[in-house]
Every structure is written in structure tokens, then in C-alpha cells.
Design a protein around this motif. Structure first.
Motif, PDB file in Angstrom:
ATOM      1  N   PRO A 153       0.812  -1.224   0.000  1.00  0.00           N
ATOM      2  CA  PRO A 153       0.000   0.000   0.000  1.00  0.00           C
ATOM      3  C   PRO A 153       0.846   1.276   0.000  1.00  0.00           C
ATOM      4  O   PRO A 153       1.979   1.286   0.496  1.00  0.00           O
ATOM      5  N   ALA A 154       0.287   2.334  -0.561  1.00  0.00           N
ATOM      6  CA  ALA A 154       0.948   3.642  -0.585  1.00  0.00           C
ATOM      7  C   ALA A 154       1.167   4.131   0.843  1.00  0.00           C
ATOM      8  O   ALA A 154       0.324   3.940   1.719  1.00  0.00           O
ATOM      9  N   GLY A 155       2.326   4.743   1.068  1.00  0.00           N
ATOM     10  CA  GLY A 155       2.646   5.328   2.365  1.00  0.00           C
ATOM     11  C   GLY A 155       3.307   4.369   3.335  1.00  0.00           C
ATOM     12  O   GLY A 155       3.694   4.765   4.434  1.00  0.00           O
ATOM     13  N   LEU A 156       3.470   3.122   2.948  1.00  0.00           N
ATOM     14  CA  LEU A 156       4.035   2.104   3.829  1.00  0.00           C
ATOM     15  C   LEU A 156       5.552   2.264   3.941  1.00  0.00           C
ATOM     16  O   LEU A 156       6.249   2.375   2.936  1.00  0.00           O
ATOM     17  N   LYS A 157       6.051   2.256   5.176  1.00  0.00           N
ATOM     18  CA  LYS A 157       7.491   2.284   5.444  1.00  0.00           C
ATOM     19  C   LYS A 157       7.892   0.907   5.933  1.00  0.00           C
ATOM     20  O   LYS A 157       7.260   0.358   6.839  1.00  0.00           O
ATOM     21  N   VAL A 158       8.941   0.352   5.316  1.00  0.00           N
ATOM     22  CA  VAL A 158       9.323  -1.035   5.607  1.00  0.00           C
ATOM     23  C   VAL A 158      10.838  -1.195   5.676  1.00  0.00           C
ATOM     24  O   VAL A 158      11.593  -0.312   5.258  1.00  0.00           O
ATOM     25  N   VAL A 159      11.233  -2.364   6.161  1.00  0.00           N
ATOM     26  CA  VAL A 159      12.612  -2.833   6.048  1.00  0.00           C
ATOM     27  C   VAL A 159      12.563  -4.104   5.211  1.00  0.00           C
ATOM     28  O   VAL A 159      11.825  -5.039   5.528  1.00  0.00           O
ATOM     29  N   TRP A 160      13.303  -4.106   4.114  1.00  0.00           N
ATOM     30  CA  TRP A 160      13.422  -5.271   3.242  1.00  0.00           C
ATOM     31  C   TRP A 160      14.578  -6.133   3.715  1.00  0.00           C
ATOM     32  O   TRP A 160      15.664  -5.614   4.029  1.00  0.00           O
ATOM     33  N   GLU A 161      14.380  -7.433   3.711  1.00  0.00           N
ATOM     34  CA  GLU A 161      15.468  -8.390   3.872  1.00  0.00           C
ATOM     35  C   GLU A 161      15.365  -9.354   2.699  1.00  0.00           C
ATOM     36  O   GLU A 161      14.457 -10.195   2.648  1.00  0.00           O
TER      37      GLU A 161
END
Length: 107
Positions: A70-78
Motif C-alpha cells: 500500500p501507498a505510504g508504507l514504510k518497511v525494512v526489506w530483507e
């Protein structure tokens, strides 16, 4: 705001969306922060990833999965195994650029 993962979507669904015509993106095994400025749809061609939303639970997906961020989502990718995906961003180049400029000034 939740990440949606559909395991092994039907070929008819992928064809209806035009997934094979979407651009592709590759990423080596790594960990990095990311913000989805607009909604992204992705079809995973190769790899295995764990994406953890800030303040949320990890979401795992890999080869053959269809994922919606979704738009606006802040994440950490692994990225656990090298990633190769088709992707589609909502909007057009102008709106996508505007969202990134706006975000840069909020920092």
C-alpha cells in the motif's frame, strides 16, 4: 496498511493485469529501508524476501507470489535470496515524481 500476498495466482489473472509487460527489477541479497510512495503491485519471478512494516509484523514472500504494497508504507526489506520481480506503480510518471519530491521536502 497491510501487505497482501497471493500465492500462485492464476495465469488468467496475471494476463488480465498485463504483468508480463511490466518492467522488472533485481536486487541482490541485502537489507534496506524503503518507503512506498504509491501503491505497488509485484509479481515475484525469483527470490525470497521478508518485508517488515515499521511497527508491524514481518511478511514473507517468494517466487510465484503476487504482492501488493500500500501507498505510504514504510518497511525494512530483507532479501534472503536474490530478487527478480515484475512491478507496477500506481499513477503516472508525473504523479510518481511529485510524490517523491513532496516526500523529500518533508525530511
Amino acid at each position: 496498511m497491510q501487505i497482501q500476498v497471493q500465492h500462485n495466482p492464476a495465469e488468467t489473472q496475471l494476463n488480465a493485469l498485463g504483468v508480463s509487460k511490466w518492467p522488472t527489477w533485481k536486487k541482490e541479497v541485502s537489507t534496506f529501508d524503503w518507503i512506498f510512495h504509491e501503491q505497488e503491485q509485484a509479481y515475484i519471478l525469483e527470490g525470497e524476501c521478508v518485508v517488515t512494516p515499521v511497527g508491524g509484523s514481518p511478511v514473507t514472500f517468494g517466487k510465484g507470489d503476487f504482492v501488493v504494497f500500500p501507498a505510504g508504507l514504510k518497511v525494512v526489506w530483507e532479501v534472503k535470496r536474490p530478487l527478480h520481480k515484475h512491478y507496477h506503480l500506481d499513477g503516472n510518471v508525473l504523479t510518481q515524481t511529485w510524490l517523491r519530491i513532496k516526500a523529500a521536502f518533508k525530511k
